[in-house]
Design a protein around this motif. Structure first.
Motif, PDB file in Angstrom:
ATOM      1  N   GLY A  72      47.962  35.032 -61.851  1.00 39.79           N
ATOM      2  CA  GLY A  72      49.122  34.636 -62.650  1.00 39.79           C
ATOM      3  C   GLY A  72      48.843  33.587 -63.703  1.00 39.79           C
ATOM      4  N   LEU A  73      47.573  33.365 -64.047  1.00 47.38           N
ATOM      5  CA  LEU A  73      47.245  32.381 -65.078  1.00 47.38           C
ATOM      6  C   LEU A  73      47.559  32.953 -66.459  1.00 47.38           C
ATOM      7  N   ASP A  74      48.029  32.100 -67.349  1.00 47.02           N
ATOM      8  CA  ASP A  74      48.324  32.523 -68.716  1.00 47.02           C
ATOM      9  C   ASP A  74      47.053  32.359 -69.542  1.00 47.02           C
ATOM     10  N   ILE A  75      46.219  33.385 -69.544  1.00 46.00           N
ATOM     11  CA  ILE A  75      44.932  33.279 -70.224  1.00 46.00           C
ATOM     12  C   ILE A  75      45.017  33.649 -71.698  1.00 46.00           C
ATOM     13  N   ALA A  76      46.202  34.083 -72.172  1.00 48.72           N
ATOM     14  CA  ALA A  76      46.344  34.476 -73.573  1.00 48.72           C
ATOM     15  C   ALA A  76      46.533  33.269 -74.483  1.00 48.72           C
ATOM     16  N   GLU A  77      46.959  32.149 -73.932  1.00 49.74           N
ATOM     17  CA  GLU A  77      47.226  30.977 -74.758  1.00 49.74           C
ATOM     18  C   GLU A  77      45.923  30.243 -75.111  1.00 49.74           C
ATOM     19  N   ALA A  78      46.000  29.381 -76.130  1.00 51.93           N
ATOM     20  CA  ALA A  78      44.836  28.608 -76.566  1.00 51.93           C
ATOM     21  C   ALA A  78      44.678  27.382 -75.679  1.00 51.93           C
ATOM     22  N   GLY A  93      42.418  26.069 -71.897  1.00 50.00           N
ATOM     23  CA  GLY A  93      41.356  26.416 -70.960  1.00 50.00           C
ATOM     24  C   GLY A  93      41.845  26.659 -69.542  1.00 50.00           C
ATOM     25  N   ASN A  94      41.335  27.697 -68.920  1.00 55.16           N
ATOM     26  CA  ASN A  94      41.561  27.988 -67.503  1.00 55.16           C
ATOM     27  C   ASN A  94      40.203  28.257 -66.858  1.00 55.16           C
ATOM     28  N   MET A  95      40.003  27.737 -65.659  1.00 53.72           N
ATOM     29  CA  MET A  95      38.742  27.980 -64.967  1.00 53.72           C
ATOM     30  C   MET A  95      39.015  28.676 -63.644  1.00 53.72           C
ATOM     31  N   VAL A  96      38.259  29.738 -63.406  1.00 51.50           N
ATOM     32  CA  VAL A  96      38.420  30.539 -62.189  1.00 51.50           C
ATOM     33  C   VAL A  96      37.070  30.634 -61.480  1.00 51.50           C
ATOM     34  N   ILE A  97      37.093  30.478 -60.158  1.00 51.18           N
ATOM     35  CA  ILE A  97      35.919  30.722 -59.333  1.00 51.18           C
ATOM     36  C   ILE A  97      36.308  31.790 -58.327  1.00 51.18           C
ATOM     37  N   ASP A  98      35.716  32.973 -58.486  1.00 56.62           N
ATOM     38  CA  ASP A  98      36.025  34.108 -57.614  1.00 56.62           C
ATOM     39  C   ASP A  98      34.884  34.280 -56.615  1.00 56.62           C
ATOM     40  N   VAL A 106      35.269  30.223 -67.595  1.00 51.69           N
ATOM     41  CA  VAL A 106      36.295  29.486 -68.327  1.00 51.69           C
ATOM     42  C   VAL A 106      36.901  30.473 -69.320  1.00 51.69           C
ATOM     43  N   LEU A 107      38.230  30.564 -69.323  1.00 49.94           N
ATOM     44  CA  LEU A 107      38.941  31.556 -70.118  1.00 49.94           C
ATOM     45  C   LEU A 107      39.889  30.886 -71.095  1.00 49.94           C
ATOM     46  N   SER A 108      40.018  31.505 -72.264  1.00 51.69           N
ATOM     47  CA  SER A 108      40.975  31.010 -73.263  1.00 51.69           C
ATOM     48  C   SER A 108      41.220  32.106 -74.281  1.00 51.69           C
ATOM     49  N   GLU A 131      37.621  20.172 -75.399  1.00 50.30           N
ATOM     50  CA  GLU A 131      39.077  20.390 -75.391  1.00 50.30           C
ATOM     51  C   GLU A 131      39.493  21.268 -74.212  1.00 50.30           C
ATOM     52  N   LEU A 132      38.680  22.292 -73.948  1.00 48.93           N
ATOM     53  CA  LEU A 132      38.990  23.173 -72.826  1.00 48.93           C
ATOM     54  C   LEU A 132      38.747  22.474 -71.498  1.00 48.93           C
ATOM     55  N   ALA A 133      37.719  21.628 -71.437  1.00 45.81           N
ATOM     56  CA  ALA A 133      37.444  20.876 -70.214  1.00 45.81           C
ATOM     57  C   ALA A 133      38.620  19.955 -69.886  1.00 45.81           C
ATOM     58  N   ALA A 134      39.235  19.378 -70.934  1.00 44.82           N
ATOM     59  CA  ALA A 134      40.403  18.515 -70.719  1.00 44.82           C
ATOM     60  C   ALA A 134      41.561  19.322 -70.136  1.00 44.82           C
TER      61      ALA A 134
END
Length: 338
Positions: free
Chosen positions: A139-145, A147-152, A162-164, A268-271
């Motif tokens: 359910g993460l909003d990965i379409a926006e500008a 950063g999101n981080m996923v560990i599967d 890291v997704l953006s 910026e994404l790390a923040a």
């Protein structure tokens, strides 16, 4: 013409299938039982898994995927065909299929998955990297500008990304997952107690008393196996603290890979990640204290997704309805006759 759309999480340990409009309709072990010599399939899925370590000489229980990739193409194709036909029936309308692959997979490995999908009866087949599917399923909003981080953490691999803006900014796949944790337990018991146990026993130990951090409660479990010295049945008692110690080494590989990803993430994404936290998905995320271990090691809030085991399949199921929002070139496809 109406076609079924399937999202397939073709995992090393488990295969999940999502059908549009119905949700997840299949959750089966990725195991095939074969007749030795003829390679005739005797059982697939749960029935075959029950045979691991318990088969007579003329039956072999085989896991056709290892380390997140196809180890035996023919058996994988037959297994996937069985799962798809069980889901769709023998319809004249072929399904469109999205299959998830590890982010570090090679082009050869990706082509093997696509070929298996087409031979299993797909009308169109697409590939999506597992962390992208996991993020969508969580359910993460990965379409926006942002950063999101996923560990599967899967059975054969752990995919970190890291997704953006609907795409993968940076990713890495390490061939450490639930299987390596089971192997660590088997190796420890063999070395310290001269006790040989099977994969299923090790997995049960991991689930019941396994910890990624020092255990909050000191549980113990009786373990039965074969004494390597006498060859006779033997039982020992092992504590949660001891299981934690033998899991530390493979888990450290996951932490090291995640740290490298964070170190190479744009500031910026790390923040953004520091504010939102890291999302854990996959069956390995359910190991006791997994989120706490990663959070402390990376000094970043970490949480487990709501349905970690189902996230990749759910995400794959959403992909065909969201092709336009994903970055061009992220999905891979191959026409049947190309």
């Amino acid at each position: 013409m109406w076609n079924k759309r399937l999202g397939v999480d073709l995992g090393t340990a488990t295969t999940l299938i999502y059908v549009n409009g119905k949700g997840i309709v299949m959750n089966e072990p990725s195991v095939v039982a074969l007749a030795k010599g003829t390679n005739k399939i005797l059982a697939i899925g749960k029935e075959a898994r029950e045979m691991i370590g318990k088969t007579p000489e003329y039956i072999v229980a085989h896991r056709p995927l290892k380390g997140g990739v196809i180890d035996n193409y023919e058996i994988t194709r037959k297994m996937l065909t069985h799962f798809i036909q069980s889901t769709c029936g023998r319809s004249i309308f072929k399904p469109d299929i999205v299959i998830c692959v590890p982010s570090g997979g090679t082009e050869v490995e990706k082509r093997a998955v696509l070929d298996a999908a087409y031979h299993a009866g797909a009308r169109k087949a697409f590939l999506i990297e597992e962390p992208m599917a996991a993020a969508l399923g969580a359910g993460l909003d990965i379409a926006e500008a942002s950063g999101n981080m996923v560990i599967d953490v899967g059975g054969g691999t752990t995919d970190i990304a890291v997704l953006s803006l609907g795409g993968v900014v940076i990713s890495q796949s390490v061939r450490v997952g639930g299987d390596k944790l089971d192997e660590a337990i088997i190796r420890h018991l063999r070395k310290k107690f001269n006790l040989m146990i099977g994969e299923r026993t090790a997995e049960i130990l991991k689930i019941e008393i396994g910890w990624a951090v020092p255990p909050r409660e000191e549980k113990a479990a009786d373990v039965k196996g074969r004494d390597l010295v006498s060859g006779l049945p033997k039982m020992i008692t092992i504590t949660a603290s001891e299981v934690y110690k033998c899991l530390s080494e493979p888990l450290s590989s996951i932490v090291d890979a995640a740290r490298i990803i964070l170190e190479h993430t744009p500031p910026e994404l790390a923040a953004d990640i520091g504010e939102k936290g890291i999302c854990l998905t996959g069956g390995g995320a359910l190991l006791h204290g997994m989120d706490e271990m990663i959070g402390k090691a990376l000094l970043t809030p970490t949480y487990v997704a709501e349905e970690p085991i189902s996230c990749v399949a759910l995400g794959a199921g959403k992909v065909l309805d969201n092709l336009k929002s994903l970055r061009e070139g992220f999905l891979y496809t191959k026409r049947r006759n190309s």
